[in-house]
Design a protein around this motif. Structure first.
Motif, mmCIF file in Angstrom:
data_model
loop_
_atom_site.group_PDB
_atom_site.id
_atom_site.type_symbol
_atom_site.label_atom_id
_atom_site.label_comp_id
_atom_site.label_asym_id
_atom_site.label_seq_id
_atom_site.Cartn_x
_atom_site.Cartn_y
_atom_site.Cartn_z
ATOM 1 N N LYS A 218 -3.133 5.830 -1.994
ATOM 2 C CA LYS A 218 -2.659 6.497 -0.697
ATOM 3 C C LYS A 218 -1.619 5.556 0.236
ATOM 4 N N GLY A 219 -1.441 4.560 -0.244
ATOM 5 C CA GLY A 219 -0.363 3.748 0.574
ATOM 6 C C GLY A 219 -1.203 2.820 1.263
ATOM 7 N N ILE A 521 8.771 0.134 2.973
ATOM 8 C CA ILE A 521 8.125 0.868 2.133
ATOM 9 C C ILE A 521 8.959 0.745 0.991
ATOM 10 N N GLU A 523 8.649 1.963 -3.163
ATOM 11 C CA GLU A 523 8.079 2.804 -4.164
ATOM 12 C C GLU A 523 7.727 2.094 -5.113
ATOM 13 N N ASN A 555 4.039 2.435 -2.070
ATOM 14 C CA ASN A 555 3.791 3.770 -2.473
ATOM 15 C C ASN A 555 3.437 3.863 -3.883
ATOM 16 N N VAL A 577 0.523 9.960 0.623
ATOM 17 C CA VAL A 577 1.560 9.094 0.121
ATOM 18 C C VAL A 577 1.705 8.520 1.488
ATOM 19 N N ARG A 578 2.639 7.215 1.346
ATOM 20 C CA ARG A 578 2.884 6.561 2.525
ATOM 21 C C ARG A 578 3.989 7.192 2.965
ATOM 22 N N SER A 583 -0.105 7.006 6.423
ATOM 23 C CA SER A 583 -0.273 7.622 5.259
ATOM 24 C C SER A 583 -0.843 9.358 5.638
ATOM 25 N N ILE A 597 10.571 12.004 0.423
ATOM 26 C CA ILE A 597 9.623 11.111 -0.118
ATOM 27 C C ILE A 597 9.850 11.124 -1.694
#
Length: 600
Positions: A218-219, A521, A523, A555, A577-578, A583, A597
């Motif tokens: 969940k980031g 951030i 991913e 993420n 998600v972040r 989040s 995202i």
């Protein structure tokens, strides 16, 4: 302060300040009213807690369940003592904390009042109870889990922080630091949690935090590097002992708990606009009738790249000057009194001045620097195609952008045939670094000129959507209306050289000059975050920190899952998600944020 002496102790402190209010002073009435308001607020808090004590006692007398009766009697006992008096044990300390946290949220209308370094100020109570044998690890862990549920239920962006560094440089990690990570993992819902670490932090702790990232997906938690954050704060006049106690407010905004009014999330900018203003001689390409920039001359005047870049810097200067001016005017207009917050903030009682009237020990403004990755990419395109290869003139580039890339082959050429930030290519990364240093220099100068302290913060919150929506097409290949890059992260889809290349690029930012946090951030495919790979991920994060990485948010979700979640939201109710420093459940986001995202 409340944990140590309680609100009764604070009332006694305030009463000692009252005689110092001289009736002959010009601000006597304001000071006197402020101190009396603080006393009334303290008395109201004590009365409020007593209501809970009486209710718990009433419920205890009405229940036939012996176990529940014992719980309620304990609650009644705790609420009768705290927060009126200082806490004597871990359970009382947690109860006292919850009252304070809840009342601060009520007073500020839920404005991200964050618990801060919970593992540090609660540890003495936990340690004393453990040494005396009056609490077990299991009991302490259950109390933390209950508190986590309370924090989540009322308002999710209440940022707790674990780990970090002591003022002597040693690691501040303790048993509660691990408990908080464990609670976040086991409860498995969105609970804002940040991890502070340094070169002296036990690798085992960093590894455990990264395991939680992979397990919860969940980031959370996210990571702050003390080795750059603390020097950045000290450089802005924060005392060394206070800088070591920094934490985060809400998302990634930096605050010295109990000593700061950081004016967070107020100074938003889109620096990508600078290139638009140069191409249109101070006018907006998106709204041609307005001229938010300054006149920097006709395009025919820019014979060299350095001339063009100099004009871009002039536009950046105007953007920052206007932003800082507007921020100060806006914040100075926010005079709603906060007596509860004031009595818990150093400086306010001593000055007999409210938190919102510059009462805090540290009063600064965090200026968000948005669009730097896009601006660096755009300048790289101008440098290559206009000045090096001489394939296009500035007039031709302007026409292409005004018409939003009528020939997509040109857009793809700009996008793919010039280096892009995020791939560990110094040629373009150095532009992003130079822009950031230039902004830091300007903010330092403006701080002196205006007697207001401005902190650089390469962060966009979720305004990368809004700023992109009102921005024309840009030379980096971005079309009109599309989002700009998130904070210091590369523009989505442009980081093609792998994880270490992304982190190397971001770590090049002058992070010791940006105390507001250089936010990123990244991913990462969930497959990489398998437990068997966590040791490698841990080594990568530690190495990036040594290179200067400031803030890292991860993420761990793949695009296909997100696409399915958008198409079939009922099947993905708990997918989080972040987003942008916080989040959130994916199906609660706007379609624009969801698309952004997915693209990232």
């Amino acid at each position: 302060k409340v944990l140590e002496i309680g609100y009764e102790g604070i009332i006694e402190q305030v009463k000692k300040e009252l005689p110092r209010c001289n009736i002959g002073d010009m601000d006597y009435i304001k000071k006197s009213n402020f101190l009396h308001a603080v006393i009334q607020s303290c008395e109201a808090v004590i009365y409020y807690a007593n209501r809970y004590s009486k209710l718990a006692l009433k419920m205890a007398n009405e229940t036939s369940d012996k176990f529940r009766k014992g719980e309620l009697l304990k609650i009644a006992s705790n609420c009768a003592r705290v927060p009126a008096k200082g806490a004597t044990n871990f359970y009382e300390a947690c109860q006292s904390f919850w009252f304070i946290q809840m009342l601060l949220q009520i007073e500020s209308s839920g404005h991200s009042i964050s618990p801060g370094r919970f593992d540090q100020y609660m540890y003495p109570y936990y340690k004393k109870d453990m040494d005396k044998g009056i609490i077990t690890e299991e009991q302490a862990f259950e109390i933390i889990c209950c508190l986590w549920i309370k924090l989540y239920r009322d308002y999710d962006v209440q940022q707790s922080c674990v780990g970090g560094t002591n003022i002597d440089g040693t690691s501040a990690v303790n048993e509660l630091s691990y408990f908080m990570l464990d609670a976040t993992e086991q409860l498995d819902f969105i609970r804002c949690l940040s991890v502070r670490y340094s070169g002296n932090t036990d690798k085992r702790f960093i590894k455990r935090a990264l395991q939680v990232v992979g397990h919860v997906q969940k980031g959370v938690p996210f990571f702050f590097n003390d080795d750059v954050m603390i020097p950045a704060l000290i450089s802005k006049g924060i005392k060394r002992e206070d800088a070591y106690d920094y934490t985060q407010l809400g998302c990634v905004e930096t605050v010295i708990p109990g000593k700061t009014n950081p004016h967070a999330v107020t100074g938003e900018t889109n620096l990508l606009k600078a290139i638009e203003y140069v191409l249109c001689n101070g006018h907006s390409m998106y709204y041609p009738d307005i001229a938010p920039g300054v006149k920097t001359g006709d395009l025919s005047d820019f014979n060299t790249y350095d001339c063009f870049y100099s004009a871009v810097k002039k536009q950046i200067k105007t953007i920052l000057e206007l932003t800082c001016s507007m921020v100060v005017k806006y914040c100075d207009a926010c005079v709603a009194p906060k007596p509860v917050k004031s009595l818990l903030t150093d400086g306010c009682l001593e000055k007999a001045r409210d938190y919102n009237q510059k009462g805090a020990l540290y009063d600064y403004y965090q200026i968000m620097l948005g669009g730097i990755p896009n601006l660096a990419d755009s300048l790289m395109v101008i440098q290559k195609f206009v000045y090096q290869d001489k394939k296009y003139s500035l007039e031709e580039v302007k026409t292409i952008l005004e018409n939003n890339y009528p020939d997509d082959s040109v857009r793809l050429e700009f996008l793919n045939k010039a280096p892009k930030f995020g791939n560990d290519i110094d040629e373009v990364d150095s532009i992003a670094v130079d822009i950031t240093n230039y902004c830091c220099d300007l903010l330092d100068k403006l701080s002196v000129e205006t007697s207001h302290c401005f902190h650089a913060q390469p962060f966009t919150f979720f305004w990368m959507i809004d700023h992109g929506r009102v921005s024309a097409a840009s030379p980096d290949g971005r079309k009109s209306g599309e989002p700009i890059a998130y904070s210091a992260s590369p523009m989505q889809g442009r980081d093609i050289n792998g994880l270490t290349a992304v982190l190397n690029s971001i770590a090049k930012f002058p992070t010791k000059r940006t105390p507001g946090t250089t936010s990123a951030i990244v991913e990462i495919d969930p497959k990489l975050f398998a437990d068997k790979n966590i040791d490698i991920i841990t080594d990568i994060v530690i190495a990036a920190a040594k290179n200067g990485l400031s803030n890292l948010q991860l993420n761990t979700i793949d695009a296909k899952t997100l696409e399915n979640a958008k198409k079939y939201p009922e099947k993905y109710n708990n997918l989080a998600v972040r987003v942008s420093g916080f989040s959130q459940k994916f199906n609660l986001l706007t379609p624009e944020l969801q698309d952004h995202i997915i693209a990232r």
